[in-house]
Design an enzyme around this catalytic site. Structure first.
Site, PDB file in Angstrom:
ATOM      1  N   HIS A   9       0.846  -1.194   0.000  1.00 13.56           N
ATOM      2  CA  HIS A   9       0.000   0.000   0.000  1.00 13.56           C
ATOM      3  C   HIS A   9       0.878   1.240   0.000  1.00 13.56           C
ATOM      4  O   HIS A   9       2.078   1.163   0.201  1.00 13.56           O
ATOM      5  CB  HIS A   9      -0.928   0.011   1.216  1.00 13.56           C
ATOM      6  CG  HIS A   9      -0.212   0.188   2.516  1.00 13.56           C
ATOM      7  ND1 HIS A   9       0.421  -0.857   3.165  1.00 13.56           N
ATOM      8  CD2 HIS A   9      -0.004   1.282   3.288  1.00 13.56           C
ATOM      9  CE1 HIS A   9       0.978  -0.413   4.276  1.00 13.56           C
ATOM     10  NE2 HIS A   9       0.745   0.883   4.375  1.00 13.56           N
ATOM     11  N   GLU A  18      -7.798   7.936   9.839  1.00 13.60           N
ATOM     12  CA  GLU A  18      -7.395   7.506   8.503  1.00 13.60           C
ATOM     13  C   GLU A  18      -8.562   6.972   7.683  1.00 13.60           C
ATOM     14  O   GLU A  18      -9.613   6.624   8.208  1.00 13.60           O
ATOM     15  CB  GLU A  18      -6.315   6.431   8.595  1.00 13.60           C
ATOM     16  CG  GLU A  18      -6.778   5.169   9.301  1.00 13.60           C
ATOM     17  CD  GLU A  18      -5.649   4.193   9.553  1.00 13.60           C
ATOM     18  OE1 GLU A  18      -5.072   3.677   8.577  1.00 13.60           O
ATOM     19  OE2 GLU A  18      -5.355   3.940  10.733  1.00 13.60           O
ATOM     20  N   HIS A  58       6.428  10.792  -5.346  1.00  8.66           N
ATOM     21  CA  HIS A  58       5.085  10.685  -5.906  1.00  8.66           C
ATOM     22  C   HIS A  58       4.613   9.247  -6.034  1.00  8.66           C
ATOM     23  O   HIS A  58       5.405   8.317  -5.964  1.00  8.66           O
ATOM     24  CB  HIS A  58       4.999  11.389  -7.265  1.00  8.66           C
ATOM     25  CG  HIS A  58       5.832  10.775  -8.337  1.00  8.66           C
ATOM     26  ND1 HIS A  58       7.173  11.024  -8.469  1.00  8.66           N
ATOM     27  CD2 HIS A  58       5.502   9.936  -9.351  1.00  8.66           C
ATOM     28  CE1 HIS A  58       7.642  10.369  -9.512  1.00  8.66           C
ATOM     29  NE2 HIS A  58       6.649   9.683 -10.066  1.00  8.66           N
ATOM     30  N   GLU A  77       1.024  10.988 -10.238  1.00 14.58           N
ATOM     31  CA  GLU A  77       1.293  10.936 -11.670  1.00 14.58           C
ATOM     32  C   GLU A  77       0.336   9.925 -12.295  1.00 14.58           C
ATOM     33  O   GLU A  77       0.098   8.851 -11.753  1.00 14.58           O
ATOM     34  CB  GLU A  77       2.738  10.481 -11.903  1.00 14.58           C
ATOM     35  CG  GLU A  77       3.106  10.291 -13.346  1.00 14.58           C
ATOM     36  CD  GLU A  77       4.515   9.734 -13.529  1.00 14.58           C
ATOM     37  OE1 GLU A  77       4.941   9.631 -14.698  1.00 14.58           O
ATOM     38  OE2 GLU A  77       5.183   9.390 -12.535  1.00 14.58           O
TER      39      GLU A  77
END
Length: 132
Positions: A7, A44, A69, A118
């Site tokens: 993750h 969270e 990123h 991105e």
């Protein structure tokens, strides 16, 4: 043995605002919301974005923007539609870096807390081939 990506966790100042961004841009599925509980360091939420587990935690301790990123694969045929989605959003886009033509196209954007994302149309194999 490392089996793959587990993750990615990002720290944000407003869980709900970032959750909406994830829904709008990535069509993310929210799979967990801690509410007021803190099982980790902060409140969270967890999402599935194209099958990838992405968690966000809420904190006021946000740093300046960097080039760190998370990149998601995007089909080249969807590039223009996502570019338009990003342009009408209330978020800041970053210029793409100079590229060799055959290594794919990218859309870079910051969320509200300077986390950089991105959307990339290329593959690792195409990139390595273009560098040779």
């Amino acid at each position: 043995m490392v089996e793959g990506l587990s993750h990615s966790t990002l720290v944000v100042t407003d869980l709900d605002r970032t959750a909406q961004l994830f829904s709008d841009i990535f069509e993310a599925e929210e799979v967990y919301d801690s509410g007021a509980k803190k099982h980790s360091f902060f409140k969270e939420k967890s999402f599935l974005i194209a099958g990838v587990w992405v968690a966000i935690m809420e904190s006021e301790d946000i740093k300046n923007e960097t080039y760190h990123h998370v990149a998601f694969k995007l089909s080249d045929s969807d590039y223009e539609a996502y570019k338009e989605k990003l342009e009408i959003s209330d978020i800041r886009m970053r210029e793409s870096r100079p590229r060799i033509e055959c290594e794919g196209r990218s859309l870079y954007f910051y969320d509200y807390d300077n986390n950089l994302f991105e959307l990339h149309t290329g593959t690792l194999e195409e990139r390595l081939d273009s560098y040779n």
